[in-house]
Design an enzyme around this catalytic site. Structure first.
Site, PDB file in Angstrom:
ATOM      1  N   ASP A   1      46.679  45.078  49.773  1.00 13.87           N
ATOM      2  CA  ASP A   1      45.313  45.019  49.259  1.00 13.87           C
ATOM      3  C   ASP A   1      45.353  45.356  47.769  1.00 13.87           C
ATOM      4  OD1 ASP A   1      42.268  45.054  50.314  1.00 13.87           O
ATOM      5  OD2 ASP A   1      42.525  46.432  48.613  1.00 13.87           O
TER       6      ASP A   1
ATOM      7  N   GLU B   1      40.775  39.976  48.745  1.00 15.94           N
ATOM      8  CA  GLU B   1      41.954  40.509  48.058  1.00 15.94           C
ATOM      9  C   GLU B   1      42.998  41.031  49.050  1.00 15.94           C
ATOM     10  OE1 GLU B   1      38.910  43.926  48.199  1.00 15.94           O
ATOM     11  OE2 GLU B   1      38.959  41.742  48.160  1.00 15.94           O
TER      12      GLU B   1
ATOM     13  N   ASP C   1      40.032  35.462  40.139  1.00 17.21           N
ATOM     14  CA  ASP C   1      40.840  34.411  40.769  1.00 17.21           C
ATOM     15  C   ASP C   1      42.236  34.373  40.175  1.00 17.21           C
ATOM     16  OD1 ASP C   1      38.723  33.761  42.361  1.00 17.21           O
ATOM     17  OD2 ASP C   1      38.109  32.011  41.199  1.00 17.21           O
TER      18      ASP C   1
END
Length: 595
Positions: A445, A488, A462
């Protein structure tokens, strides 16, 4: 007068003998026309139904979520049951059953038969040993599912011909069950028998007529007329040979198209091409080249009939590709040799550009065998048809690959998506159960991604996700895959890594991401860090959801302990959590201020 009478008597005897012979031949021909077609057609249809049943079996197994579990336990998923119930409407099968290894019906289009057993001896002696069993029998109309008995065209006294096929289902050489298909081929059988009888009747009539004509001409004409008939017969044989050759070519082209359209990969496709071209054009050696992904060279893929192919050729080195049309060496007074045909011994050859959807995707190269130049030139049209079949098959395989790739890839990062990750993890667990190989799952993460996204914008976010995905993908080796689960969140499957090696690999991934520098516009984005959780099979679970939950828990533990570190799921004593060491440089951004 006696001589004249004897001559007339001999004349009548000879004609009577010829007449008796013709009548006998006609009787034999009539008997053959009536009796021979049925067994011939039955053998042909048996072969076709057995091939078709393999396709039915493949369709059933591909749509079952877990065929082995379904057959062993008898529990059919409602979604699978819905598909199985709809199969008779989408195929020539009107009824089929699924059996477990004991011969018990675990699912059937006739629900009342579920739970009953197949007691016939062949199930144990043949089917359970991996052999397909075929039965042809005549059934009453009332025994055939889905048949409209009230149709005005249905004769209630008529029996239908039904094929009953038992196909074994094996996995890793082990018998796990069987499928029984029922298909009614009465109409097809009747049509084929009728056509064959008509064809044989016509051929027999022609043969009898020709025999009578030849007998009459032989009896009444001189040797010159007989010679003329012999020449005519030779022409007819040549014409028949030509027709048989054309029929064989059409049949082979049809089979080639059918097999090529069913190929699952380019490697399998080129193997089929090599085998078929050996039979379709035996007088020519050949090879196939296909453009590489970069489209700067063509890769050699296959060759046959003693032909060879180079590993790579340049498109400018082939006159067929340069001119955009078929190039035939040896057809003109002045010819130039293609670079890929060197060394060249003067034999004629063809270069067929392979086109798909208006784009050149490859090259089919054919060269004549020594002494077959005339036949080679006469087969140009056939070779062109082969090139067209190959081009359509290549286009279909590539389109299927593209669609499959789109279905399992994340469009932003190019990593595999959650669906593919779950399926791969399930297969990896099954492999580990069978082989005992180690398996680990890493959950990743991006730290403070929401704060980072709100501060720098979605475009910058992005770019960060793509950079993290690239770092994870570059860190994978062999059968290891990186996936983007959503947002994410990422996961990495690590087969064949010991628990200690998996934790070390996780730390390397964390360091690789931390070392990434992303520029957005004219400035560099803040340092990227990740929190990582590691779970091992079977210590932290034997099901995909268990391993995913364990790695997520370890990930949250890493976040609770300050982020930018690796933690192992609880329950293992192999390795403790590995925390990132802070940098000592005064210019280093502390972890709590990173994105």
């Amino acid at each position: 007068m006696k001589l004249t009478a004897r001559g007339r008597l001999a004349h009548r005897v000879k004609w009577a003998g010829i007449t008796v012979l013709l009548i006998a031949l006609a009787a034999v021909a009539g008997w053959g026309v009536y009796t021979l077609p049925a067994p011939v057609v039955d053998r042909m249809l048996k072969t076709d139904i057995l091939k078709q049943s393999e396709l039915w079996k493949r369709r059933v197994l591909l749509h079952l979520n877990d065929p082995e579990t379904a057959l062993l336990t008898g529990n059919i998923d409602p979604h699978d049951a819905e598909f199985l119930s709809s199969m008779p409407e989408a195929s020539d099968v009107y009824r089929f059953n699924l059996f477990d290894t004991a011969g018990r019906i675990v699912w059937s289009t006739r629900p009342e038969e579920i739970g009953s057993y197949e007691t016939r001896a062949f199930f144990r002696s043949d089917v359970a040993r991996g052999m397909t069993h075929y039965i042809q029998e005549a059934l009453q109309l009332s025994e055939i599912d889905g048949l409209d008995l009230h149709s005005e065209h249905t004769h209630t006294a008529m029996q239908h011909q039904v094929a009953e096929v038992f196909i074994p289902i094996t996995k890793n050489g082990r018998f796990i069950g069987a499928i029984e298909f029922f298909t009614d081929f009465t109409d097809l059988r009747t049509t084929f028998i009728t056509r064959l009888r008509v064809s044989l009747s016509i051929l027999s009539g022609i043969a009898l007529f020709a025999l009578a004509s030849v007998s009459l001409v032989t009896y009444r004409t001189n040797r010159l007329q007989v010679r003329a008939l012999q020449l005519q017969s030779a022409k007819e044989r040549n014409l028949m040979d030509e027709q048989l050759r054309l029929a064989r070519e059409v049949r082979l082209l049809g089979e080639l198209n059918e097999w090529l359209q069913s190929s699952r990969s380019l490697d399998e496709l080129f193997d089929m091409v090599s085998r078929f071209m050996t039979h379709i054009l035996p007088e020519a050696e050949g090879s196939v080249y296909v453009y590489s992904n970069s489209r700067d060279v063509l890769d050699g893929c296959a060759s046959w009939n003693d032909g060879t192919h180079k590993a790579h050729i340049h498109p400018e080195g082939c006159w067929g590709l340069r001119r955009g049309r078929t190039y035939e060496y040896g057809a003109s007074e002045i010819d130039f040799v293609c670079e890929h045909a060197v060394p060249h011994d003067g034999r004629p050859y063809f270069c067929f550009p392979i086109l798909a959807h208006g784009e050149t995707v490859g090259l089919l190269h054919l060269r004549s065998h020594e002494g077959n130049e005339e036949v080679f030139h006469s087969n140009r049209k056939l070779a062109q048809l082969c090139a067209e079949q190959i081009s359509m098959a290549i286009a279909n395989v590539r389109m299927r690959d593209q669609l499959h790739d789109q279905s399992v890839r994340d469009p932003l990062t190019g990593l595999f998506n959650r669906r593919h990750m779950t399926e791969t993890l399930r297969k990896s667990i099954s492999r580990s159960q069978q082989t005992g190989a180690p398996l680990s799952l890493i959950a990743v993460d991006v730290d403070h991604f929401k704060k980072f996204n709100d501060t720098h914008g979605h475009d910058a976010g992005d770019m960060v996700l793509r950079a993290v995905g690239s770092a994870l993908e570059q860190g994978c080796d062999r059968d290891e895959i990186a996936c983007r689960i959503g947002g994410e969140e990422f996961m990495v499957i690590l087969p064949d890594n010991s628990p200690e090696d998996a934790v070390t690999r996780a730390e390397h991934l964390r360091q690789a991401v931390e070392a990434v520098s992303v520029r957005y516009g004219e400035k560099s984005l803040p340092r990227i860090t990740i929190s990582v959780g590691v779970a091992h099979y079977p210590a932290h679970g034997t099901m995909p959801q268990d391993l995913m939950r364990a790695s997520d828990d370890a990930l949250y533990s890493a976040k609770d302990k300050g982020r930018n570190q690796v933690q192992v799921a609880k329950g293992t004593v192999a390795v403790e959590g590995i925390a990132a060491k802070p940098r000592q440089s005064p210019n280093t951004v502390p972890p709590q201020s990173a994105a």
